[in-house]
Design an enzyme around this catalytic site. Structure first.
Site, short mmCIF file in Angstrom:
data_model
loop_
_atom_site.label_atom_id
_atom_site.label_comp_id
_atom_site.label_asym_id
_atom_site.label_seq_id
_atom_site.Cartn_x
_atom_site.Cartn_y
_atom_site.Cartn_z
N GLY A 12 0.82 -1.21 0.00
CA GLY A 12 0.00 0.00 0.00
C GLY A 12 0.85 1.26 0.00
O GLY A 12 2.07 1.20 0.13
N ASP A 13 0.17 2.39 -0.21
CA ASP A 13 0.81 3.70 -0.21
C ASP A 13 1.86 3.82 -1.31
O ASP A 13 2.85 4.53 -1.16
CB ASP A 13 1.46 4.00 1.15
N GLU A 14 1.64 3.15 -2.43
CA GLU A 14 2.61 3.20 -3.53
C GLU A 14 2.46 4.47 -4.37
O GLU A 14 3.27 4.72 -5.26
CB GLU A 14 2.44 1.99 -4.46
N LYS A 16 -0.77 5.16 -5.80
CA LYS A 16 -1.75 4.77 -6.82
C LYS A 16 -2.63 5.95 -7.22
O LYS A 16 -2.96 6.11 -8.38
CB LYS A 16 -2.68 3.66 -6.29
N LYS A 18 -2.00 9.02 -7.47
CA LYS A 18 -1.35 9.91 -8.42
C LYS A 18 -1.37 9.31 -9.84
O LYS A 18 -1.58 10.01 -10.82
CB LYS A 18 0.10 10.10 -7.96
N GLY A 40 -6.21 5.92 1.78
CA GLY A 40 -6.04 7.37 1.81
C GLY A 40 -5.23 7.77 0.61
O GLY A 40 -4.13 7.27 0.42
N HIS A 41 -5.78 8.61 -0.24
CA HIS A 41 -5.03 9.08 -1.40
C HIS A 41 -4.76 10.56 -1.26
O HIS A 41 -5.65 11.32 -0.92
CB HIS A 41 -5.84 8.85 -2.68
N THR A 42 -3.51 10.93 -1.52
CA THR A 42 -3.18 12.35 -1.49
C THR A 42 -2.88 12.77 -2.92
O THR A 42 -2.04 12.17 -3.57
CB THR A 42 -1.93 12.59 -0.62
N GLN A 222 -5.58 -0.25 -0.89
CA GLN A 222 -4.58 -1.13 -0.26
C GLN A 222 -3.73 -1.78 -1.36
O GLN A 222 -3.53 -1.16 -2.39
CB GLN A 222 -5.21 -2.18 0.66
N THR A 299 -4.05 7.54 9.19
CA THR A 299 -3.80 7.45 10.63
C THR A 299 -2.64 8.32 11.08
O THR A 299 -2.43 8.50 12.29
CB THR A 299 -3.46 5.99 11.01
N GLY A 300 -1.85 8.83 10.15
CA GLY A 300 -0.68 9.63 10.51
C GLY A 300 0.46 8.79 11.08
O GLY A 300 1.48 9.31 11.51
N ARG A 301 0.30 7.46 11.06
CA ARG A 301 1.34 6.59 11.63
C ARG A 301 2.61 6.62 10.78
O ARG A 301 2.55 6.76 9.56
CB ARG A 301 0.85 5.14 11.66
N GLY A 414 8.55 13.12 -8.42
CA GLY A 414 8.26 14.21 -7.48
C GLY A 414 6.79 14.19 -7.08
O GLY A 414 6.00 13.40 -7.61
P1 IMP Z 1 -7.57 -2.57 8.01
O1 IMP Z 1 -7.68 -2.53 6.51
O2 IMP Z 1 -7.89 -1.25 8.65
O3 IMP Z 1 -8.32 -3.71 8.62
O4 IMP Z 1 -6.02 -2.83 8.38
C1 IMP Z 1 -5.39 -4.07 8.07
C2 IMP Z 1 -3.95 -3.84 7.62
O5 IMP Z 1 -3.95 -3.18 6.37
C3 IMP Z 1 -3.10 -2.96 8.56
O6 IMP Z 1 -1.77 -3.43 8.56
C4 IMP Z 1 -3.18 -1.59 7.92
O7 IMP Z 1 -2.09 -0.77 8.27
C5 IMP Z 1 -3.15 -1.98 6.46
N1 IMP Z 1 -3.79 -0.98 5.58
C6 IMP Z 1 -5.11 -0.78 5.39
N2 IMP Z 1 -5.30 0.20 4.49
C7 IMP Z 1 -4.09 0.61 4.10
C8 IMP Z 1 -3.65 1.59 3.15
O8 IMP Z 1 -4.41 2.27 2.46
N3 IMP Z 1 -2.29 1.71 3.03
C9 IMP Z 1 -1.41 0.94 3.73
N4 IMP Z 1 -1.79 0.03 4.61
C10 IMP Z 1 -3.12 -0.14 4.80
#
Ligand code: IMP
Length: 424
Positions: A12-14, A16, A18, A40-42, A222, A299-301, A414
């Site tokens: 995830g977060d590749e 997509k 964009k 979450g897409h920015t 995802q 989540t800002g993690r 970029g």
């Molecule tokens: P859930 O989809 O909220 O149940 O989370 C399950 C797992 O998928 C966790 O490890 C999350 O961090 C990961 N995850 C869910 N959505 C994303 C995303 O859009 N990007 C990256 N990781 C994600």
């Protein structure tokens, strides 16, 4: 190519969003086929930054957008986004919401949070948006669907049936507060008024636009390694992001998909728990995170960072049927003098493999075998085409193509929506 799936090839977060934003320029419709507001897409457009969770990224281009039956929908989030887009002057009248999509209800959020708390050290690290409990209820046939909100009597009845069980569970198992039927019913009746105009038979709609020869993008949320069946279970999401599910998640035949584009970062990130063989050890981990702004949109993690893993990418090519690859954030690597690339794994018995281990214990114990390439150590901002890339950057891309047997047709250099180099 009328029907193209865009799928995340890592965790995830590749980037997509964009790539979808770029390809949406020449597309007629953009569809999401699974997931919910865990995505979450920015998208950066000039001075404006759009952060989207529920709506397909095509909305930023003003394209018709479909939320397919395979998605789970949090109405509060969706309505918030619709309101925001409208307040920024965007037209939302061409959002099509499947009546068969399932609703994330307040108890799904409460259960996701309580269950993660309860798991303690064994927690999945979910986004706590209620995704897993919602898909679980779908499979249990206890779910409430978008179409249920169109009839207040049915809606109330379904909420009542669900609450009879969920409140017991919340109070007795999780020692949490129960939900009140009247409050929830009133809240959802008001949501119903707002979203009613968007509810559509989206399978019929997408079938028709494809018959009309229109160009349709299917946007996965995802990614491959978070797939419920093919990802690193149990550290996965509760739906199937892989490309073949685009057909099921929208309601068209598998043979309607013409092309699959995988999106991979030029390195790897992961949020949440679970094994990660090419995770960077030492100071470069923090450096990569800062350079790539690797913090979750939802989540800002902090995201865990690693070197490019071609074993995992080879697997993504296989399970998705990837025809072409988009390699994003190549510019982030400009700051490193050496670039290790994981080309194979060494397993517990010292056997080296180029294939992704089928058994979880093998994957947990896998150690990366790196081929180290020289970095280019210069910015990529001025590159207008792939030919302008520094020789070492071209070598990096060529290694990916050689190892995967797939062409890299898009390269991100970029954050701006224009910073993507295309190759025919
Ligand atoms: P859930 O989809 O909220 O149940 O989370 C399950 C797992 O998928 C966790 O490890 C999350 O961090 C990961 N995850 C869910 N959505 C994303 C995303 O859009 N990007 C990256 N990781 C994600």
């Amino acid at each position: 190519m009328p029907a193209t799936v865009i799928v995340g090839a890592q965790w995830g977060d590749e980037g997509k969003g964009k790539i979808v934003d770029l390809l949406a320029q020449d597309s007629d419709v953009v569809c999401r086929y699974q997931g919910g507001p865990n995505a979450g897409h920015t998208i950066v457009v000039g001075d404006e930054t759009y952060k989207i969770r529920a709506l397909p990224s095509g909305i930023v281009r003003g394209k018709p957008c479909v939320i397919g039956n395979g998605c789970v929908v949090d109405l509060e989030v969706l309505i918030g986004e619709l309101d925001e887009f409208e307040s920024r002057g965007q037209d939302t009248s061409k959002v099509y919401l499947s009546g068969n999509a399932h609703l994330i209800m307040p108890w799904h959020l409460a259960i996701d949070q309580a269950s993660e708390r309860r798991l303690g050290k064994l927690a999945i690290g979910t986004t706590r948006r209620g995704i897993g409990p919602c898909y679980a209820d779908k499979a249990m046939r206890l779910g409430i669907r978008v179409q249920d909100i169109l009839d207040p009597k049915i809606l109330r009845q379904k909420i009542e049936v669900a609450l009879a069980e969920k409140n017991l569970w919340l109070v007795r198992v999780y020692e949490s507060e129960p939900f009140d039927l009247e409050t929830i019913a009133a809240q959802y009746e008001s949501y119903a008024q707002r979203v009613r105009p968007y509810v559509t038979d989206t399978s019929l709609y997408v079938d028709q636009v494809l018959r009309d020869g229109k160009v349709v993008l299917f946007e996965g949320a995802q990614a491959t390694l978070l797939d419920l069946d093919h990802g690193t279970y149990p550290f996965v999401t509760s739906s199937n992001p892989v490309a073949p599910n685009a057909a099921t998640g929208v309601g068209i035949g598998a043979n309607r998909i013409d092309r699959v584009i995988g999106v991979a970062k030029a390195y790897v990130t992961r949020v949440g728990e679970g094994p990660f063989p090419s995770e960077i050890q030492g100071a470069d981990q923090d450096r990569m995170r800062e350079l790539g702004h690797e913090y979750g949109t939802v989540t800002g993690r902090s995201r865990r960072c690693g070197w490019l893993d071609l074993v995992a990418l080879r697997y993504a090519v296989r399970v998705n049927g990837i025809d072409q690859l988009a390699l994003t954030k190549l510019d982030v690597l400009s700051h490193f003098s050496e670039l290790p690339v994981c080309v194979s794994y060494r397993l517990r018995n010292d056997v080296e493999t180029r294939d992704f281990p089928a058994h979880q214990s093998d994957f947990h114990a896998a150690r990366p075998v790196y081929e180290t390439l020289p970095g280019w150590e210069e910015p990529l901002d001025a590159c207008a085409s792939v030919d302008d890339l520094p020789a070492s950057a071209r070598r990096y891309v060529e290694l990916v193509e050689r190892e995967l047997g797939v062409e890299v047709t898009l390269i991100g250099t970029g954050a701006e929506r224009t910073s993507v180099l295309t190759r025919a």
